[in-house]
Scaffold this motif. Structure first.
Motif, PDB file in Angstrom:
ATOM      1  N   CYS A  75      34.393  44.948  51.925  1.00  0.00           N
ATOM      2  CA  CYS A  75      34.814  44.082  50.814  1.00  0.00           C
ATOM      3  C   CYS A  75      35.713  42.944  51.294  1.00  0.00           C
ATOM      4  O   CYS A  75      36.305  42.227  50.478  1.00  0.00           O
ATOM      5  CB  CYS A  75      35.571  44.896  49.758  1.00  0.00           C
ATOM      6  N   GLY A  76      35.849  42.804  52.605  1.00  0.00           N
ATOM      7  CA  GLY A  76      36.676  41.732  53.148  1.00  0.00           C
ATOM      8  C   GLY A  76      38.142  42.105  53.252  1.00  0.00           C
ATOM      9  O   GLY A  76      38.617  43.016  52.569  1.00  0.00           O
ATOM     10  N   ASN A 448      43.258  42.753  47.902  1.00  0.00           N
ATOM     11  CA  ASN A 448      42.835  41.440  48.400  1.00  0.00           C
ATOM     12  C   ASN A 448      42.515  40.425  47.284  1.00  0.00           C
ATOM     13  O   ASN A 448      42.063  39.308  47.580  1.00  0.00           O
ATOM     14  CB  ASN A 448      41.631  41.572  49.351  1.00  0.00           C
ATOM     15  N   LYS A 450      40.157  40.347  45.218  1.00  0.00           N
ATOM     16  CA  LYS A 450      38.737  40.179  44.913  1.00  0.00           C
ATOM     17  C   LYS A 450      38.313  41.123  43.789  1.00  0.00           C
ATOM     18  O   LYS A 450      39.109  41.937  43.304  1.00  0.00           O
ATOM     19  CB  LYS A 450      37.899  40.421  46.175  1.00  0.00           C
ATOM     20  N   THR A 488      28.727  38.529  44.210  1.00  0.00           N
ATOM     21  CA  THR A 488      27.532  38.521  45.057  1.00  0.00           C
ATOM     22  C   THR A 488      27.022  39.943  45.242  1.00  0.00           C
ATOM     23  O   THR A 488      27.735  40.800  45.786  1.00  0.00           O
ATOM     24  CB  THR A 488      27.844  37.918  46.443  1.00  0.00           C
ATOM     25  N   ASP A 557      34.680  36.754  44.931  1.00  0.00           N
ATOM     26  CA  ASP A 557      35.748  36.193  45.765  1.00  0.00           C
ATOM     27  C   ASP A 557      37.110  36.202  45.086  1.00  0.00           C
ATOM     28  O   ASP A 557      38.147  36.278  45.745  1.00  0.00           O
ATOM     29  CB  ASP A 557      35.402  34.749  46.161  1.00  0.00           C
ATOM     30  N   ASP A 558      37.112  36.117  43.751  1.00  0.00           N
ATOM     31  CA  ASP A 558      38.380  36.004  43.020  1.00  0.00           C
ATOM     32  C   ASP A 558      38.255  36.775  41.712  1.00  0.00           C
ATOM     33  O   ASP A 558      37.466  36.411  40.838  1.00  0.00           O
ATOM     34  CB  ASP A 558      38.693  34.528  42.744  1.00  0.00           C
ATOM     35  N   LYS A 621      31.755  29.473  40.598  1.00  0.00           N
ATOM     36  CA  LYS A 621      32.783  29.011  41.539  1.00  0.00           C
ATOM     37  C   LYS A 621      33.230  27.589  41.197  1.00  0.00           C
ATOM     38  O   LYS A 621      34.393  27.226  41.395  1.00  0.00           O
ATOM     39  CB  LYS A 621      32.249  29.062  42.975  1.00  0.00           C
TER      40      LYS A 621
END
Length: 731
Positions: A75-76, A448, A450, A488, A557-558, A621
């Motif tokens: 998940c980064g 993070n 996300k 995503t 991403d956010d 985005k």
């Protein structure tokens, strides 16, 4: 060994010959029980293994694919999501409360065994006909109430939010309901634990609740069809204790912070048998276990019962030698048993002792390697030719208004607040979407910033009409739900529910379902990271509609940019994206107005599907969208009506179609979006090659689409009250 005992263990003549070869002698009852459990359909996948090979399972973001307790994706920022879905169908039909509850408990253990705190639960439920007053309808309503109570009891007590799910109804499930449980956890990507037992002399420890006689033969029972005789097999259904599991999860998570263990495995189906053999098998080790050391809650238990009990809330640990007392101290703090019951050896054999005497001895690798892989006959179902001829021309001639009023009252459309209101859906403060909202479930990853989005999907009617395209559509639609949240899609977990594999037509459905999943996952770049197969969902010769339940998991991403899936303000331009091609095969329209499940499905255009995802993700985005929702069952009319009902915001619009009934068409790869900046959005749509048309505006106190019109309050009253009225009809 007498034939009656062998048959009672569901061991075939060929399988028994193989057992004799492996052991070089007759097995005793304990050893026969071990083979029976490990070679059951539930544990060995003997009918399905052939078709599961070749699933796409790899991608740069996949940290762990199939073969462990659960799948793991990156998940980064050093964080990972751990998730899986499993069935608890047979137990839930026999004893709905306990069966559903322990299904939830089992999937939770699969998650926290990997080192992740369980953060989210979802469930996919299939029932028979609940509307009506005959014995079958009343029993189905009883099953709904029992299953939902069991799920809510276990999840709520564990403090895990149930963030989404799906519940559908069809008469093909009258004899076999489906309860598929999904769990997801979050952990650091470098702190994942695996099921292995290695290091000669390392102790094998049993931790958690004591072992009883509940769940005996559960894996074998779940590998057979139902009939009048075995519908009452209550002793094979486990009894769960969510408070014990909560303690077990906290103890395990505390243990994982210390360097005390080599591996850990949940005692799920087949209990101590599967956990011990799988741990040793993965490591190429042997194991010696002293079964009289196993903590027991009932007197007079035998080695056979101890190895095959499916008592809940238990784990098997391979500890590092010298750390035993430290591990015991952690579990004692949480008021749980922790006992040394064996050690790792280098013999490659599972040696089972009972009060100092050898009670059973089974070679580990041969048991696994010689597990049957059946090549069952397949045959294209005869019904397919008959239903292929039926299309929209065969439907009764009714107005769109009449059709709309039928569809909005259909229980497959109706809001299920009676169900989700029983679930704690906000505990943990990570849930972004409230219960009852449309589309994917969305949670934040606090570490993070996300988001994690989870889309659950399977249209069983599509799978009845065309098992390959139906399964592929489940992958595509679950991914589309995730993309419509702005995340995503990255990977899927599946739960493949089918009928009796001894029926060649069912095996054909299964084989084609697997092909559909393979082609969709490959084309959409969403590999399979975990899953489950449930066969023998048949009663008295009647199989369920094929049900390959899919959950797609994605990352945004956010978390603060997650898209709503319903109207969120008035005056927003509403666009329809994608092609409407007149797809009515397996549609809700056909089922609701003609009680038919028929037609021929068109192929899925995967490029168009992925382009739709990418368009919405990029548009979000760029902050040009207000909301986005996948077009689902009932077509654009029902999708928009649900968005209006949930948001308490009306809609007025018009779409010109070749045939007015196309407002109910279920073409793939379509979405409804609210556009804040038309110029920027239309530029993006052209860039991705996605067809678009502005169809109306959100707002007002009515729902109007072409020749369909309904007061918003009336629409909401039907949408929110119909399901509860049916289920409570005899209270």
């Amino acid at each position: 060994m007498d034939k009656e005992t062998i048959q009672a263990h569901k061991i075939s003549d060929d399988e028994y010959k193989k057992i004799l070869e492996i052991l070089g002698r007759e097995p005793n009852l304990l050893e026969l029980g071990v083979f029976s459990a490990m070679w059951s359909e539930h544990c060995s996948y003997k009918s399905s293994k052939k078709y599961l090979n070749g699933f796409p399972t790899k991608a740069p973001w996949v940290l762990q694919g199939p073969g462990e307790n659960a799948g793991v994706i990156d998940c980064g920022d050093g964080m990972a999501a751990v998730f899986k879905m499993e069935s608890h169908n047979h137990p839930s039909f026999i004893e709905p409360f306990a069966g559903a509850a322990t299904g939830v408990g089992g999937i939770f253990r699969d998650i926290f065994t990997m080192g992740a705190r369980v953060e989210a639960s979802m469930n996919s439920l299939r029932f028979g006909q609940v509307r009506g007053d005959d014995k079958t309808n009343r029993h189905q309503r009883y099953l709904v109430k029992g299953v939902v109570s069991g799920i809510s009891h276990y999840g709520n007590c564990m403090g895990v939010p149930t963030v989404g799910g799906e519940t559908t109804f069809d008469e093909s499930f009258n004899g076999n309901i489906l309860v598929n449980a999904f769990g997801l956890g979050i952990c650091k990507s470098d702190e994942i634990f695996y099921a292995k037992a290695e290091g000669v002399g390392n102790p094998v420890m049993y931790v958690g609740s004591k072992t009883g006689r509940d769940g005996l033969g559960g894996a074998v029972m779940s590998s057979d069809s139902f009939n009048e005789e075995n519908k009452s097999l209550r002793p094979t259904v486990q009894v769960g204790d969510p408070f014990a599991e909560k303690l077990l999860m906290e103890a395990c998570l505390e243990l994982f912070k210390c360097d005390y263990i080599v591996g850990i495995q949940d005692m799920g189906a087949a209990g101590l048998t599967s956990s011990s053999f799988e741990m040793a098998g993965r490591s190429g080790s042997g194991m010696r276990m002293y079964l009289d050391k196993v903590p027991m809650r009932e007197s007079g238990m035998t080695p056979y019962e101890l190895m095959l009990s499916e008592s809940q809330e238990r784990m098997l640990i391979c500890a590092k030698k010298g750390c035993e007392d430290k591990i015991k101290a952690i579990f004692a703090k949480w008021d749980l048993d922790a006992e040394i019951i064996g050690e790792v050896t280098d013999t490659g054999v599972m040696e089972l002792y009972w009060h100092g005497e050898l009670a059973g001895s089974v070679p580990i690798a041969p048991l696994s390697e010689a597990a049957p892989m059946l090549d069952r006959p397949t045959s294209r179902p005869k019904y397919l030719d008959e239903i292929a001829k039926i299309n929209l021309d065969n439907m009764p001639n009714i107005s769109n208004q009449e059709a709309f009023e039928l569809l909005i009252r259909d229980l497959n459309v109706a809001n299920k607040s009676l169900i989700y209101d029983q679930y704690d859906s906000t505990v943990g403060t990570n849930v972004i979407k409230k219960a009852g909202k449309l589309g994917a479930a969305v949670m934040r990853i606090k570490e993070n910033g996300k988001s994690i989005a989870m889309g659950m999907e399977c249209n069983t009617r599509y799978n009845y009409v065309n098992p390959r395209i139906g399964a592929a559509a489940a992958v595509a639609t679950s991914g589309r739900k995730v993309a419509m949240s702005g995340a995503t899609p990255l990977a899927i977990t599946d739960c493949l529910n089918y009928g009796n594999p001894q029926n060649p037509e069912v095996m054909w459905q299964f084989a084609n379902g697997c092909e559909g999943i393979k082609e969709a996952c490959a084309a959409l770049n969403t590999p399979v990271v975990s899953g489950n197969v449930s066969l023998y969902n048949e009663t008295d010769g009647i199989s369920i509609q094929p049900t390959p339940s899919i959950v797609t998991v994605g990352v945004g991403d956010d978390a603060n940019k997650s898209l709503d899936s319903e109207f969120n303000s008035a005056g927003v331009s509403v666009y329809l994206l994608g092609k409407t091609t007149g797809e009515f095969a397996g549609s809700l329209y056909m089922k609701a107005i003609a009680n038919l499940c028929a037609g021929e499905l068109k192929e899925i255009d995967y490029k168009a599907e992925r382009a739709l995802w990418d368009l919405v993700i990029e548009a979000n985005k760029n902050r040009v969208l207000a909301f986005a929702n996948s077009v689902g069952v009932g077509g654009i009319a029902i999708t928009l009506a649900k968005m209006a009902a949930v948001s308490s915001i009306g809609f007025s619009g018009e779409i010109k179609f070749d045939d007015g009934r196309f407002v109910f068409d279920e073409s793939f790869s379509r979405a409804v979006v609210g556009v804040k900046d038309a110029i920027k959005f239309e530029e993006l749509a052209k860039k991705y090659g996605v067809e678009f048309i502005k169809i109306g505006l959100s707002g007002g106190d009515e729902f109007i689409l072409n020749d369909i019109k309904m007061d918003l309050k009336e629409l909401q009253n039907i949408y929110f009250s119909e399901f509860a009225a049916v289920i409570k009809s005899e209270d």
